[in-house]
Motif scaffolding. Structure first.
Motif, PDB file in Angstrom:
ATOM      1  N   VAL A  59       0.852  -1.192   0.000  1.00 10.26           N
ATOM      2  CA  VAL A  59       0.000   0.000   0.000  1.00 10.26           C
ATOM      3  C   VAL A  59       0.889   1.243   0.000  1.00 10.26           C
ATOM      4  O   VAL A  59       0.670   2.181  -0.777  1.00 10.26           O
ATOM      5  CB  VAL A  59      -0.963   0.004   1.215  1.00 10.26           C
ATOM      6  N   ASP A  60       1.928   1.236   0.850  1.00 13.32           N
ATOM      7  CA  ASP A  60       2.850   2.373   0.917  1.00 13.32           C
ATOM      8  C   ASP A  60       3.581   2.595  -0.404  1.00 13.32           C
ATOM      9  O   ASP A  60       3.891   3.735  -0.762  1.00 13.32           O
ATOM     10  CB  ASP A  60       3.871   2.168   2.038  1.00 13.32           C
ATOM     11  N   LEU A  61       3.857   1.521  -1.121  1.00 17.21           N
ATOM     12  CA  LEU A  61       4.518   1.613  -2.432  1.00 17.21           C
ATOM     13  C   LEU A  61       3.529   1.917  -3.558  1.00 17.21           C
ATOM     14  O   LEU A  61       3.913   1.960  -4.724  1.00 17.21           O
ATOM     15  CB  LEU A  61       5.253   0.308  -2.746  1.00 17.21           C
ATOM     16  N   GLN A  62       2.272   2.078  -3.205  1.00 12.70           N
ATOM     17  CA  GLN A  62       1.188   2.381  -4.145  1.00 12.70           C
ATOM     18  C   GLN A  62       0.984   1.282  -5.175  1.00 12.70           C
ATOM     19  O   GLN A  62       0.652   1.520  -6.333  1.00 12.70           O
ATOM     20  CB  GLN A  62       1.420   3.733  -4.810  1.00 12.70           C
ATOM     21  N   LEU A  63       1.158   0.037  -4.720  1.00  7.16           N
ATOM     22  CA  LEU A  63       0.877  -1.120  -5.566  1.00  7.16           C
ATOM     23  C   LEU A  63      -0.490  -1.705  -5.243  1.00  7.16           C
ATOM     24  O   LEU A  63      -1.157  -2.263  -6.109  1.00  7.16           O
ATOM     25  CB  LEU A  63       1.958  -2.183  -5.386  1.00  7.16           C
ATOM     26  N   LEU A  64      -0.899  -1.602  -3.987  1.00  6.81           N
ATOM     27  CA  LEU A  64      -2.221  -2.041  -3.545  1.00  6.81           C
ATOM     28  C   LEU A  64      -2.963  -0.856  -2.978  1.00  6.81           C
ATOM     29  O   LEU A  64      -2.361   0.104  -2.494  1.00  6.81           O
ATOM     30  CB  LEU A  64      -2.108  -3.109  -2.441  1.00  6.81           C
ATOM     31  N   GLU A  65      -4.285  -0.942  -3.040  1.00  5.72           N
ATOM     32  CA  GLU A  65      -5.113   0.078  -2.396  1.00  5.72           C
ATOM     33  C   GLU A  65      -6.177  -0.603  -1.553  1.00  5.72           C
ATOM     34  O   GLU A  65      -6.699  -1.652  -1.928  1.00  5.72           O
ATOM     35  CB  GLU A  65      -5.753   1.007  -3.420  1.00  5.72           C
ATOM     36  N   LYS A  66      -6.437  -0.009  -0.412  1.00  5.03           N
ATOM     37  CA  LYS A  66      -7.478  -0.515   0.482  1.00  5.03           C
ATOM     38  C   LYS A  66      -8.798   0.109   0.074  1.00  5.03           C
ATOM     39  O   LYS A  66      -8.879   1.312  -0.132  1.00  5.03           O
ATOM     40  CB  LYS A  66      -7.179  -0.123   1.933  1.00  5.03           C
ATOM     41  N   ARG A  67      -9.799  -0.734  -0.033  1.00 11.30           N
ATOM     42  CA  ARG A  67     -11.158  -0.240  -0.293  1.00 11.30           C
ATOM     43  C   ARG A  67     -11.996  -0.618   0.918  1.00 11.30           C
ATOM     44  O   ARG A  67     -12.210  -1.810   1.181  1.00 11.30           O
ATOM     45  CB  ARG A  67     -11.725  -0.843  -1.579  1.00 11.30           C
ATOM     46  N   ARG A  68     -12.406   0.380   1.621  1.00 13.28           N
ATOM     47  CA  ARG A  68     -13.109   0.201   2.884  1.00 13.28           C
ATOM     48  C   ARG A  68     -14.253  -0.807   2.751  1.00 13.28           C
ATOM     49  O   ARG A  68     -15.128  -0.668   1.908  1.00 13.28           O
ATOM     50  CB  ARG A  68     -13.641   1.542   3.371  1.00 13.28           C
ATOM     51  N   GLY A  69     -14.188  -1.844   3.577  1.00  9.32           N
ATOM     52  CA  GLY A  69     -15.234  -2.857   3.607  1.00  9.32           C
ATOM     53  C   GLY A  69     -15.183  -3.865   2.470  1.00  9.32           C
ATOM     54  O   GLY A  69     -16.001  -4.776   2.410  1.00  9.32           O
ATOM     55  N   ARG A  70     -14.241  -3.705   1.549  1.00  8.35           N
ATOM     56  CA  ARG A  70     -14.185  -4.599   0.383  1.00  8.35           C
ATOM     57  C   ARG A  70     -12.885  -5.378   0.290  1.00  8.35           C
ATOM     58  O   ARG A  70     -12.840  -6.428  -0.332  1.00  8.35           O
ATOM     59  CB  ARG A  70     -14.407  -3.795  -0.896  1.00  8.35           C
ATOM     60  N   VAL A  74      -5.295  -4.457  -6.468  1.00  7.37           N
ATOM     61  CA  VAL A  74      -4.105  -4.018  -7.190  1.00  7.37           C
ATOM     62  C   VAL A  74      -4.428  -2.688  -7.862  1.00  7.37           C
ATOM     63  O   VAL A  74      -5.432  -2.567  -8.561  1.00  7.37           O
ATOM     64  CB  VAL A  74      -3.673  -5.063  -8.244  1.00  7.37           C
ATOM     65  N   LYS A  75      -3.563  -1.696  -7.637  1.00  8.08           N
ATOM     66  CA  LYS A  75      -3.779  -0.374  -8.224  1.00  8.08           C
ATOM     67  C   LYS A  75      -3.623  -0.414  -9.738  1.00  8.08           C
ATOM     68  O   LYS A  75      -2.916  -1.264 -10.282  1.00  8.08           O
ATOM     69  CB  LYS A  75      -2.819   0.635  -7.619  1.00  8.08           C
ATOM     70  N   ALA A  76      -4.264   0.528 -10.387  1.00  2.00           N
ATOM     71  CA  ALA A  76      -4.305   0.558 -11.847  1.00  2.00           C
ATOM     72  C   ALA A  76      -2.920   0.660 -12.488  1.00  2.00           C
ATOM     73  O   ALA A  76      -2.698   0.122 -13.561  1.00  2.00           O
ATOM     74  CB  ALA A  76      -5.184   1.708 -12.320  1.00  2.00           C
ATOM     75  N   ASP A  77      -1.986   1.332 -11.852  1.00  3.42           N
ATOM     76  CA  ASP A  77      -0.666   1.511 -12.453  1.00  3.42           C
ATOM     77  C   ASP A  77       0.415   0.674 -11.763  1.00  3.42           C
ATOM     78  O   ASP A  77       1.606   0.938 -11.920  1.00  3.42           O
ATOM     79  CB  ASP A  77      -0.280   2.986 -12.431  1.00  3.42           C
ATOM     80  N   ALA A  78       0.012  -0.342 -11.042  1.00  2.00           N
ATOM     81  CA  ALA A  78       0.948  -1.124 -10.235  1.00  2.00           C
ATOM     82  C   ALA A  78       2.024  -1.804 -11.087  1.00  2.00           C
ATOM     83  O   ALA A  78       3.203  -1.795 -10.731  1.00  2.00           O
ATOM     84  CB  ALA A  78       0.203  -2.171  -9.401  1.00  2.00           C
ATOM     85  N   HIS A  79       1.629  -2.394 -12.188  1.00  2.00           N
ATOM     86  CA  HIS A  79       2.606  -3.096 -13.030  1.00  2.00           C
ATOM     87  C   HIS A  79       3.663  -2.127 -13.536  1.00  2.00           C
ATOM     88  O   HIS A  79       4.867  -2.418 -13.476  1.00  2.00           O
ATOM     89  CB  HIS A  79       1.925  -3.813 -14.191  1.00  2.00           C
ATOM     90  N   GLN A  80       3.251  -0.975 -14.037  1.00  2.00           N
ATOM     91  CA  GLN A  80       4.215   0.001 -14.552  1.00  2.00           C
ATOM     92  C   GLN A  80       5.115   0.520 -13.446  1.00  2.00           C
ATOM     93  O   GLN A  80       6.306   0.730 -13.651  1.00  2.00           O
ATOM     94  CB  GLN A  80       3.508   1.161 -15.253  1.00  2.00           C
ATOM     95  N   ARG A  81       4.591   0.705 -12.248  1.00  2.00           N
ATOM     96  CA  ARG A  81       5.412   1.122 -11.105  1.00  2.00           C
ATOM     97  C   ARG A  81       6.500   0.080 -10.831  1.00  2.00           C
ATOM     98  O   ARG A  81       7.652   0.426 -10.577  1.00  2.00           O
ATOM     99  CB  ARG A  81       4.567   1.294  -9.854  1.00  2.00           C
ATOM    100  N   LEU A  82       6.116  -1.195 -10.866  1.00  2.00           N
ATOM    101  CA  LEU A  82       7.085  -2.262 -10.635  1.00  2.00           C
ATOM    102  C   LEU A  82       8.149  -2.297 -11.725  1.00  2.00           C
ATOM    103  O   LEU A  82       9.334  -2.493 -11.440  1.00  2.00           O
ATOM    104  CB  LEU A  82       6.383  -3.612 -10.518  1.00  2.00           C
TER     105      LEU A  82
END
Length: 123
Positions: A59-70, A74-82
């Motif tokens: 989450v801190d690396l902006q690869l995952l995002e928390k969705r409250r209650g769900r 994986v964040k939309a740009d996670a692959h490109q960030r990696l």
């Protein structure tokens, strides 16, 4: 989904690294939900806090995002960030040291480029 653990790093770091690898290789695609902390902790037989710590790193690396209650997704740009992170790590670990060693040996840039091309041609 297969996790492998060893003694090389703390468990939470290995979880983060292996989840990142799964995102990188497309096992978890952008926008897809990843298994919950509870699911992973039960499947891997480790403390949920350990799993959460690893996931929070992503989450801190902006690869995952928390969705409250769900859950976590994986964040939309996670692959490109990696890809960007890995290219920089490749540069730091290999290219910078290669150039430094080449300079010590008196290898000029043009010759080094020839050697690199030769390496590509032989693969």
């Amino acid at each position: 989904m297969q996790f492998e653990f060893d003694q090389s790093a703390p468990l939470y770091q290995q979880i983060a690294d292996q989840l990142a690898e799964m995102i990188f290789t497309g096992i978890f695609e952008e926008g897809e939900q990843v298994p919950s902390t509870t699911q992973l902790s039960q499947e891997l037989h480790i403390n949920p806090a350990t799993v959460l710590k690893g996931m929070n790193q992503l989450v801190d690396l902006q690869l995952l995002e928390k969705r409250r209650g769900r859950g976590m997704f994986v964040k939309a740009d996670a692959h490109q960030r990696l890809v960007t992170q890995r290219k920089e790590a490749f540069y730091q670990a290999y290219v910078a040291s290669l150039v430094a060693e080449a300079k010590k040996l008196g290898i000029e840039e043009a010759h080094l480029l020839e050697l690199i091309k030769r390496g590509y041609d032989h693969e």
